[in-house]
Design a protein around this motif. Structure first.
Motif, PDB file in Angstrom:
ATOM      1  N   ARG A   1      22.751  39.627  22.667  1.00 51.75           N
ATOM      2  CA  ARG A   1      23.985  39.622  21.877  1.00 51.75           C
ATOM      3  C   ARG A   1      25.231  39.432  22.722  1.00 51.75           C
ATOM      4  O   ARG A   1      26.313  39.251  22.183  1.00 51.75           O
ATOM      5  N   THR A   2      25.089  39.540  24.028  1.00 50.63           N
ATOM      6  CA  THR A   2      26.236  39.601  24.928  1.00 50.63           C
ATOM      7  C   THR A   2      26.199  38.484  25.963  1.00 50.63           C
ATOM      8  O   THR A   2      25.176  38.271  26.609  1.00 50.63           O
ATOM      9  N   TRP A   3      27.311  37.798  26.115  1.00 46.77           N
ATOM     10  CA  TRP A   3      27.481  36.823  27.184  1.00 46.77           C
ATOM     11  C   TRP A   3      28.865  37.055  27.773  1.00 46.77           C
ATOM     12  O   TRP A   3      29.881  36.875  27.097  1.00 46.77           O
ATOM     13  N   ILE A   4      28.898  37.510  29.011  1.00 47.66           N
ATOM     14  CA  ILE A   4      30.152  37.684  29.735  1.00 47.66           C
ATOM     15  C   ILE A   4      30.089  36.782  30.943  1.00 47.66           C
ATOM     16  O   ILE A   4      29.093  36.775  31.666  1.00 47.66           O
ATOM     17  N   GLU A   5      31.159  36.052  31.137  1.00 47.44           N
ATOM     18  CA  GLU A   5      31.224  35.130  32.268  1.00 47.44           C
ATOM     19  C   GLU A   5      32.611  35.241  32.885  1.00 47.44           C
ATOM     20  O   GLU A   5      33.606  35.302  32.166  1.00 47.44           O
ATOM     21  N   PHE A   6      32.652  35.279  34.205  1.00 51.07           N
ATOM     22  CA  PHE A   6      33.897  35.475  34.936  1.00 51.07           C
ATOM     23  C   PHE A   6      33.861  34.573  36.152  1.00 51.07           C
ATOM     24  O   PHE A   6      32.879  34.551  36.893  1.00 51.07           O
ATOM     25  N   SER A   7      34.925  33.817  36.366  1.00 53.43           N
ATOM     26  CA  SER A   7      35.011  32.891  37.494  1.00 53.43           C
ATOM     27  C   SER A   7      36.299  33.177  38.254  1.00 53.43           C
ATOM     28  O   SER A   7      37.368  33.254  37.660  1.00 53.43           O
TER      29      SER A   7
END
Length: 173
Positions: free
Chosen positions: A131-137
């Motif tokens: 249920r979760t997608w976290i993306e950080f660049s």
């Protein structure tokens, strides 16, 4: 996102955009054993941006990286703190629902992936569950006098109700 990450002047001088998730991820990265790091690092360099921004859900694909349940308790707490930092950007009830979703995800499997090498160079991380997608660049900024990693992009997608499509009566796919 932000460029630069740290506000250099004015009443908010010293404030950093999304510093919490970044700091927790760096703690996690530095806590990984060599074996854990070998599983976590999925690319030797950052893509320079988030992979799955708006209208790019098809790019998410299968989970990659290390399974969060295989991490030690303090490392699992670091991942939860990253999620909590994103969840608390919502108003109370929505933030609590996001944390509930993440805990449900843990029962089904969540992965943590790192892109890049040494955090002094461009890097990114992802947290991916059902249920979760976290993306950080975090990359070198452009058009500023700031040095180092000072340009970020981040996205949190609630898979299955992506961008509130269920509320709008649209397909969540």
């Amino acid at each position: 996102g932000g460029n630069p990450v740290e506000v250099s002047t004015g009443p908010y001088a010293g404030w950093k955009v999304l510093s919490g998730p970044d700091e927790w991820a760096l703690r996690l990265y530095h806590s990984l054993t060599n074996e854990q790091r070998a599983k976590s690092v999925i690319a030797d360099r950052s893509l320079g941006d988030v992979l799955a921004g708006p209208n790019k859900i098809e790019l998410i694909g299968d989970q990659q990286g290390i399974v969060v349940s295989s991490l030690d308790p303090s490392q699992r707490q670091y991942v939860e703190e990253i999620v909590r930092e994103f969840a608390h950007t919502y108003r109370g009830d929505l933030g609590e629902q996001a944390m509930y979703d993440y805990r449900q995800d843990l029962e089904e499997g969540v992965s943590f992936a790192w892109l890049g090498g040494d955090p002094s160079q461009p890097y990114a991380f992802r947290i991916h569950g059902p249920r979760t997608w976290i993306e950080f660049s975090n990359v070198r900024g452009s058009g500023s006098q700031e040095v180092g990693m000072n340009h970020i992009h981040a996205v949190w997608r609630r898979l299955g109700d992506d961008y509130g499509k269920q509320l709008l009566g649209e397909s969540g796919d």
